[in-house]
Design a protein around this motif. Structure first.
Motif, PDB file in Angstrom:
ATOM      1  N   LEU A  12      -2.612   4.977 -11.632  1.00 25.67           N
ATOM      2  CA  LEU A  12      -2.683   5.068 -10.179  1.00 25.67           C
ATOM      3  C   LEU A  12      -3.497   3.894  -9.652  1.00 25.67           C
ATOM      4  O   LEU A  12      -4.508   3.509 -10.241  1.00 25.67           O
ATOM      5  N   PHE A  13      -3.060   3.351  -8.512  1.00 26.02           N
ATOM      6  CA  PHE A  13      -3.721   2.187  -7.933  1.00 26.02           C
ATOM      7  C   PHE A  13      -4.054   2.471  -6.471  1.00 26.02           C
ATOM      8  O   PHE A  13      -3.179   2.851  -5.698  1.00 26.02           O
ATOM      9  N   GLY A  14      -5.308   2.271  -6.114  1.00 29.24           N
ATOM     10  CA  GLY A  14      -5.743   2.509  -4.751  1.00 29.24           C
ATOM     11  C   GLY A  14      -5.287   1.424  -3.795  1.00 29.24           C
ATOM     12  O   GLY A  14      -4.524   0.513  -4.147  1.00 29.24           O
ATOM     13  N   LEU A  15      -5.796   1.512  -2.555  1.00 28.95           N
ATOM     14  CA  LEU A  15      -5.345   0.627  -1.484  1.00 28.95           C
ATOM     15  C   LEU A  15      -5.537  -0.847  -1.829  1.00 28.95           C
ATOM     16  O   LEU A  15      -4.593  -1.642  -1.759  1.00 28.95           O
ATOM     17  N   ASP A  16      -6.741  -1.235  -2.199  1.00 25.45           N
ATOM     18  CA  ASP A  16      -7.008  -2.651  -2.457  1.00 25.45           C
ATOM     19  C   ASP A  16      -6.190  -3.169  -3.642  1.00 25.45           C
ATOM     20  O   ASP A  16      -5.618  -4.266  -3.583  1.00 25.45           O
ATOM     21  N   ALA A  17      -6.152  -2.384  -4.715  1.00 22.14           N
ATOM     22  CA  ALA A  17      -5.383  -2.805  -5.887  1.00 22.14           C
ATOM     23  C   ALA A  17      -3.897  -2.899  -5.557  1.00 22.14           C
ATOM     24  O   ALA A  17      -3.203  -3.839  -5.977  1.00 22.14           O
ATOM     25  N   SER A  18      -3.382  -1.939  -4.787  1.00 22.90           N
ATOM     26  CA  SER A  18      -1.963  -1.957  -4.422  1.00 22.90           C
ATOM     27  C   SER A  18      -1.629  -3.190  -3.589  1.00 22.90           C
ATOM     28  O   SER A  18      -0.569  -3.809  -3.758  1.00 22.90           O
ATOM     29  N   ARG A  19      -2.530  -3.565  -2.696  1.00 27.38           N
ATOM     30  CA  ARG A  19      -2.267  -4.752  -1.879  1.00 27.38           C
ATOM     31  C   ARG A  19      -2.283  -6.022  -2.726  1.00 27.38           C
ATOM     32  O   ARG A  19      -1.484  -6.941  -2.500  1.00 27.38           O
ATOM     33  N   ARG A  20      -3.196  -6.076  -3.692  1.00 25.88           N
ATOM     34  CA  ARG A  20      -3.203  -7.262  -4.563  1.00 25.88           C
ATOM     35  C   ARG A  20      -1.921  -7.344  -5.386  1.00 25.88           C
ATOM     36  O   ARG A  20      -1.340  -8.426  -5.562  1.00 25.88           O
ATOM     37  N   ILE A  21      -1.465  -6.205  -5.895  1.00 24.35           N
ATOM     38  CA  ILE A  21      -0.225  -6.183  -6.669  1.00 24.35           C
ATOM     39  C   ILE A  21       0.960  -6.563  -5.779  1.00 24.35           C
ATOM     40  O   ILE A  21       1.854  -7.321  -6.186  1.00 24.35           O
ATOM     41  N   GLU A  22       0.968  -6.088  -4.545  1.00 30.13           N
ATOM     42  CA  GLU A  22       2.044  -6.425  -3.611  1.00 30.13           C
ATOM     43  C   GLU A  22       2.069  -7.920  -3.318  1.00 30.13           C
ATOM     44  O   GLU A  22       3.135  -8.558  -3.336  1.00 30.13           O
ATOM     45  N   GLN A  23       0.903  -8.489  -3.054  1.00 30.59           N
ATOM     46  CA  GLN A  23       0.844  -9.919  -2.758  1.00 30.59           C
ATOM     47  C   GLN A  23       1.298 -10.767  -3.946  1.00 30.59           C
ATOM     48  O   GLN A  23       2.058 -11.726  -3.788  1.00 30.59           O
ATOM     49  N   ALA A  24       0.859 -10.383  -5.143  1.00 23.14           N
ATOM     50  CA  ALA A  24       1.242 -11.135  -6.337  1.00 23.14           C
ATOM     51  C   ALA A  24       2.739 -10.998  -6.602  1.00 23.14           C
ATOM     52  O   ALA A  24       3.409 -11.972  -6.982  1.00 23.14           O
ATOM     53  N   SER A  25       3.287  -9.807  -6.388  1.00 22.61           N
ATOM     54  CA  SER A  25       4.714  -9.597  -6.629  1.00 22.61           C
ATOM     55  C   SER A  25       5.564 -10.367  -5.629  1.00 22.61           C
ATOM     56  O   SER A  25       6.565 -10.993  -5.989  1.00 22.61           O
TER      57      SER A  25
END
Length: 481
Positions: A12-25
């Motif tokens: 599970l990934f919280g808000l900040d981690a999810s945004r970093r993954i989204e930006q990198a993807s």
């Protein structure tokens, strides 16, 4: 894409981690590709949930969550579905990806309307997603009230609007939800908030699509436990192979709580179970369970035992705690033992000292008990259950089981685990005592505290999930199951 069940282990990934993954993807893909994948995933699930829908209402918000809805509208329109597309925002302020998706929706024949349809068969909530920072108001609040009134099924894109991705607290009253009426497609990452606090009621059935992107080394915020492995007992084993466990509790008027914990430990597989009742006037109680051995709690050889302490302990358990904390190598503290510790700094110091000498400790508070241990209030605990469980684990050097919807197991030095099994049948007196006994049995058998706690919490919930429909679940029946 797949449906998440209580047996599904997952990061599970919280808000900040999810945004970093989204930006990198997004950076690794061509322009607009990530949103187009997301919208296609939403469209596929919507079509599968309502293949014969006459009208699908897609409610889009002002950010990229709305863009996912626009792209889903484009995909569904091309498949021949009749849509009612609404937009709560300013087109001139849309992010680039969302503006592109809106143009694609219009090109496919889906033009935004000013008002929701009078009738529809499925609604898609693409209003806020990860972007919620304040309570919805005005037109958006009105639409949300209609989306989540449970008269029609709703599919939330990424998150139900207004639900905090990290904590599962809601900025808008989404209600309790009805079975089969709510679905949520979590995109790119699974979020902790879907599985604890108000998240499970708000989201209903959770689906996940990683959009063919990886977390790229981002550490998880938490994990879903998943079903524990079944361990076969060697034929050449004996009762000593599975440990000696003592339950200390059962003050006058509350002996049943201790009996429930002891019964659960017995049925969970502890080798021998001793019952140290603080009310010595009830030896006949053990006749209900002849496998249990009644002992004077003051005469127990604490240094040789796994102990579950506090179930129905009342004020009487306080006198036992200095010896229990100082001597017991493996300990589960529950209920009144936790309240006694919360009120006594000397006991808190003894509890913290246990980790420094390598003793195993599991604390099993419900939110009010956790608030007492933290010197705060229940609302603060429930506002961020993950943070509260982590804080308690680090403060006392113990594994913490924060009970409630989406029970959290947090160790002092590990990634916290959220449990997805269980249901509201467990909201009855004594089920927490059963859980304490189950955790104690795992400790007695040699499991580490975090593993013993996680496995017992999952099995405890799974028993409730498998309970026959229409048959009441009582703590006594649960303990024997």
């Amino acid at each position: 894409m797949h449906r998440i069940t209580s047996a599904s282990p997952a990061d599970l990934f919280g808000l900040d981690a999810s945004r970093r993954i989204e930006q990198a993807s997004a950076a690794r893909l061509p322009p607009h590709a990530l949103m187009r994948r997301a919208g296609l995933a939403v469209a596929r699930l919507a079509a599968a949930l309502a293949p014969h829908a006459q009208v699908i209402w897609i409610a889009c918000g002002p950010g990229n969550n709305g863009g996912d809805g626009f792209e889903a509208a484009a995909q569904l329109a091309r498949r021949g579905f009749r849509l009612a597309l609404t937009f709560a925002g300013d087109e001139t302020r849309l992010p680039d990806d969302a503006r592109d998706a809106l143009q694609r929706a219009r090109a496919a024949g889906a033009t935004p309307l000013s008002q929701p349809p009078a009738d529809y068969d499925l609604a898609v909530d693409a209003l806020l997603g990860l972007g919620a920072t304040r309570a919805p108001a005005g037109r958006m609040a009105s639409w949300l009230s209609r989306l989540y009134d449970d008269s029609k099924p709703v599919l939330a894109v990424d998150l139900p609007s207004g639900l905090n991705a990290d904590s599962g607290t809601a900025l808008f009253d989404l209600g309790p939800g009805s079975a089969g009426m709510r679905h949520c497609l979590s995109l790119l990452t699974l979020k902790p908030g879907l599985f604890t606090a108000q998240g499970r009621d708000a989201a209903g059935e959770v689906w996940f699509d990683d959009l063919a992107c990886s977390p790229a080394g981002e550490p998880p915020t938490a994990r879903l436990a998943g079903a524990p492995a079944t361990r076969l007992r060697p034929h050449a084993s004996h009762k000593g192979s599975y440990g000696d466990l003592a339950v200390i509790g059962g003050a006058p008027g509350m002996a049943g709580a201790a009996l429930l914990a002891a019964t659960a430990a017995l049925h969970q597989g502890a080798g021998r179970v001793f019952l140290g009742l603080l009310d010595a006037s009830l030896p006949q109680l053990v006749a209900q369970r002849p496998e249990l051995m009644l002992r004077d709690p003051h005469a127990l050889a604490l240094a040789d035992l796994t102990v579950v302490c506090g179930c129905g302990g009342g004020n009487a358990v306080r006198a036992m705690l200095p010896d229990v904390l100082a001597q017991t190598p493996r300990l589960v503290l529950d209920a009144d033992a936790l309240n006694a510790v919360a009120a006594d700094g000397a006991l808190q110091a003894l509890l913290a000292e246990r980790s420094r000498r390598g003793a195993a400790t599991v604390l099993t508070p419900h939110p009010l008990e956790a608030a007492r241990l933290m010197g705060g209030d229940t609302a603060a605990v429930q506002q961020d259950r993950l943070a509260a469980a982590r804080a308690l684990a680090q403060r006392f050097g113990a594994t913490v089981v924060l009970k409630g919807s989406g029970t959290i197991v947090a160790a002092p030095d590990g990634v916290p685990v959220i449990n997805a099994s269980g249901n509201a049948r467990l909201a009855t007196g004594g089920t927490g005592d059963v859980l304490a006994g189950m955790i104690g049995a795992g400790l007695a058998a040699g499991l580490g505290p975090a593993q013993a706690a996680s496995e017992a919490v999952w099995r405890h919930g799974a028993l409730a999930d498998a309970w026959p429909s229409g048959q009441p679940l009582t703590a006594g029946a649960l303990a024997a199951a």
